[in-house]
Design an enzyme around this catalytic site. Structure first.
Site, mmCIF file in Angstrom:
data_model
loop_
_atom_site.group_PDB
_atom_site.id
_atom_site.type_symbol
_atom_site.label_atom_id
_atom_site.label_comp_id
_atom_site.label_asym_id
_atom_site.label_seq_id
_atom_site.Cartn_x
_atom_site.Cartn_y
_atom_site.Cartn_z
ATOM 1 C CG ASP A 1 -2.105 -0.921 1.239
ATOM 2 O OD1 ASP A 1 -2.221 -1.718 0.219
ATOM 3 O OD2 ASP A 1 -3.047 -0.943 2.019
ATOM 4 C CG ASP B 1 -1.815 3.775 3.219
ATOM 5 O OD1 ASP B 1 -1.245 2.549 3.393
ATOM 6 O OD2 ASP B 1 -3.133 3.855 3.052
ATOM 7 C CD1 TRP C 1 -10.367 -0.868 1.490
ATOM 8 C CD2 TRP C 1 -11.883 -2.184 2.609
ATOM 9 N NE1 TRP C 1 -9.760 -1.113 2.406
ATOM 10 C CE2 TRP C 1 -10.684 -2.003 3.317
ATOM 11 C CE3 TRP C 1 -12.661 -2.884 3.117
ATOM 12 C CZ2 TRP C 1 -10.516 -2.517 4.573
ATOM 13 C CZ3 TRP C 1 -12.746 -3.486 4.475
ATOM 14 C CH2 TRP C 1 -11.629 -3.398 4.908
ATOM 15 C CD GLU D 1 -7.711 -6.399 -1.357
ATOM 16 O OE1 GLU D 1 -8.861 -6.419 -1.240
ATOM 17 O OE2 GLU D 1 -6.889 -5.928 -0.864
ATOM 18 C CG ASP D 2 -6.761 -8.242 2.658
ATOM 19 O OD1 ASP D 2 -7.818 -8.456 2.203
ATOM 20 O OD2 ASP D 2 -6.332 -7.659 3.546
ATOM 21 C CG MET E 1 -1.834 3.589 7.106
ATOM 22 S SD MET E 1 -3.623 2.936 7.060
ATOM 23 C CE MET E 1 -3.372 1.167 6.974
ATOM 24 C CG HIS F 1 -6.344 6.966 4.166
ATOM 25 N ND1 HIS F 1 -7.263 6.306 3.809
ATOM 26 C CD2 HIS F 1 -5.227 6.128 4.439
ATOM 27 C CE1 HIS F 1 -7.013 5.011 3.970
ATOM 28 N NE2 HIS F 1 -5.691 4.854 4.474
ATOM 29 N NE ARG G 1 -14.754 2.963 3.715
ATOM 30 C CZ ARG G 1 -13.975 1.978 3.984
ATOM 31 N NH1 ARG G 1 -13.395 1.257 2.965
ATOM 32 N NH2 ARG G 1 -13.875 1.197 5.390
HETATM 33 N N1 UDH Z 1 -5.399 3.250 -3.186
HETATM 34 C C1 UDH Z 1 -5.413 4.204 -3.911
HETATM 35 N N2 UDH Z 1 -6.214 5.199 -4.170
HETATM 36 C C2 UDH Z 1 -7.673 5.044 -3.932
HETATM 37 C C3 UDH Z 1 -7.792 3.749 -2.977
HETATM 38 C C4 UDH Z 1 -6.722 3.000 -2.870
HETATM 39 O O1 UDH Z 1 -4.171 4.438 -4.136
HETATM 40 O O2 UDH Z 1 -8.399 5.629 -4.280
HETATM 41 C C5 UDH Z 1 -4.464 2.273 -2.850
HETATM 42 C C6 UDH Z 1 -3.610 2.780 -1.794
HETATM 43 O O3 UDH Z 1 -2.192 2.074 -2.257
HETATM 44 C C7 UDH Z 1 -3.974 2.186 -0.639
HETATM 45 C C8 UDH Z 1 -4.233 1.004 -0.888
HETATM 46 O O4 UDH Z 1 -4.881 1.095 -2.171
HETATM 47 O O5 UDH Z 1 -2.937 2.444 0.459
HETATM 48 C C9 UDH Z 1 -5.468 0.410 0.159
HETATM 49 O O6 UDH Z 1 -6.496 1.122 0.239
HETATM 50 P P1 UDH Z 1 -6.769 2.012 1.701
HETATM 51 O O7 UDH Z 1 -5.670 2.650 2.138
HETATM 52 O O8 UDH Z 1 -7.915 2.865 1.247
HETATM 53 O O9 UDH Z 1 -7.281 0.627 2.557
HETATM 54 P P2 UDH Z 1 -7.292 0.799 4.031
HETATM 55 O O10 UDH Z 1 -7.588 -0.465 4.605
HETATM 56 O O11 UDH Z 1 -8.373 1.837 4.557
HETATM 57 O O12 UDH Z 1 -6.044 1.593 4.816
HETATM 58 C C10 UDH Z 1 -9.826 1.666 4.453
HETATM 59 C C11 UDH Z 1 -10.582 2.762 4.518
HETATM 60 C C12 UDH Z 1 -10.251 3.441 6.181
HETATM 61 C C13 UDH Z 1 -11.392 4.344 6.135
HETATM 62 C C14 UDH Z 1 -11.075 4.932 7.587
HETATM 63 C C15 UDH Z 1 -11.922 6.015 7.932
HETATM 64 N N3 UDH Z 1 -11.579 6.203 9.491
HETATM 65 MN MN MN Z 2 -4.592 2.859 4.099
#
Ligand code: UDH
Ligand code: MN
Length: 350
Positions: free
Chosen positions: A201, A203, A263, A266-267, A293, A296, A298
């Site tokens: 990812d 981030d 979302w 997939e993992d 991390m 960010h 959604r």
């Molecule tokens: N990613 C992008 N652009 C997007 C979506 C996803 O670059 O529009 C990539 C990026 O590498 C990211 C990865 O996909 O690190 C995974 O997506 P994510 O970071 O959104 O997933 P995570 O599980 O977060 O970290 C889910 C949403 C969290 C919302 C939290 C609200 N408090």
């Molecule tokens: Mn993330």
């Protein structure tokens, strides 16, 4: 007579001086002639940036002078393999995302030691692995900037022969992280004979450089302890965030599924594929595999898709026909930055 002696003395002095100069120029240790040129670079950056830039420092500086001194066009003799434990690691790192960094600023900091496309290999030994780092991406340039700033120096200190591939999903259809990973795998292999793939990812930044971005006998999960989850692993089957597979391991599981839109899931599906194919996963020690991390919310067009969780129940049925062997996409653009290779793709979102 006196004049003759003076001339003889002058000539012999000139001769001695010439001999000494020729000796120096042909000496194996050309640093005698160009003292401390490489070191000056290090000292300079240390003076300007002090401790803040410790994570950027690469202890071993390439011996530029030796290369300059070589006269013949003969191929350089093969370098010894890099040590199993890289010597320049510094351990825990200071990582923060409050500082505003621009891509151009990061280019200025790191561009001179990188090859076009975000490539680097150790100058003084043969890397143990050729590693492609694949980053699924859309509209996260701020995160990418932090990631590049912190990761390049870490990967250099880890003495990898590596390249960074940012796989950018074109358009605003449903995001497909897994498919972007598959595309990264295929596209990176068109460029170089990589043997290890990091799926990361954008981030997630490691806060300890002893967490090696290197593949092992089994697929490997690196993002064990993330600050967002109080540095605790969410589940023993977690395989998201940052995971590594060798080329063979990834081929064995037919890559990721291509059908996880939006979302989630997939993992877990990749984890199931690993188990279905008779492998298990490994992780580094949680005390070392620590990450920050970047905060960010959604993203648009990456909402939770409830269908994905259902699909993770059917991995064994789908693994044969859904993955690398059914991958369809169109490359829209390949852009070579000094910090990364950006491949924009149409993933044919529904
Ligand atoms: N990613 C992008 N652009 C997007 C979506 C996803 O670059 O529009 C990539 C990026 O590498 C990211 C990865 O996909 O690190 C995974 O997506 P994510 O970071 O959104 O997933 P995570 O599980 O977060 O970290 C889910 C949403 C969290 C919302 C939290 C609200 N408090
Ligand atoms: Mn993330």
């Amino acid at each position: 007579m006196k004049k003759k002696i003076t001339i003889i003395l002058a000539l012999s002095a000139l001769f001695t001086l010439t001999c000494f100069t020729v000796f120096l120029l042909h000496s194996k240790d050309a640093s005698l002639v160009f003292p401390s040129l490489p070191q000056q670079v290090v000292k300079g950056s240390r003076r300007v940036f002090g401790k803040m830039m410790d994570h950027i420092r690469v202890k071993k500086i390439p011996d530029v002078s030796r290369k300059t001194a070589a006269t013949s066009a003969q191929p350089a003799p093969p370098l010894d393999p890099c040590p199993d434990s890289p010597l320049s690691l510094v351990g825990p790192l200071l990582v923060e995302f409050e500082t505003i960094r621009s891509l151009q600023w990061v280019r200025n900091q790191l561009g001179s030691v990188l090859q076009q496309g975000g490539r680097h290999k150790p100058p003084d030994c043969t890397a143990r692995q050729k590693v492609a780092v694949i980053i699924p991406f859309r509209n996260r340039y701020e995160h990418l900037t932090h990631w590049l700033y912190y990761l390049h120096p870490v990967l250099m200190r880890q003495q990898l022969d590596y390249g960074v591939y940012v796989i950018n999903q074109d358009g605003d259809g449903a995001f497909n992280r897994a498919k972007l990973m598959n595309i990264g795998f295929v596209e990176a292999l068109k460029e170089y004979d990589y043997d290890c793939f990091v799926f990361s990812d954008v981030d997630l930044v490691p806060i300890d450089d002893r967490n090696l971005y290197r593949c092992s006998d089994h697929p490997r999960h690196l993002s064990v302890a993330i600050d967002k989850f109080n540095y605790r692993l969410s589940s023993v089957t977690a395989f998201g965030g940052v995971s590594l597979l060798t080329k063979e391991q990834f081929l064995k599981v037919n890559g990721f599924s291509n059908t996880f839109w939006g979302w989630g899931g997939e993992d877990d599906d990749l984890y199931n594929r690993i188990i279905v194919r008779g492998m298990s996963i490994t992780r580094p020690d949680a005390g070392i595999a620590k990450y920050k991390m970047i905060k960010h919310g959604r993203d648009l067009h990456n909402e939770v898709n409830p269908e994905n969780a259902v699909k993770t129940q059917k991995t064994a049925e789908n693994i044969e026909t859904d993955g690398l062997n059914s991958l369809n996409f169109t490359v829209k653009e390949i852009l070579k930055d000094v910090l990364f290779t950006l491949i924009s793709v149409d993933v044919q979102a529904p």
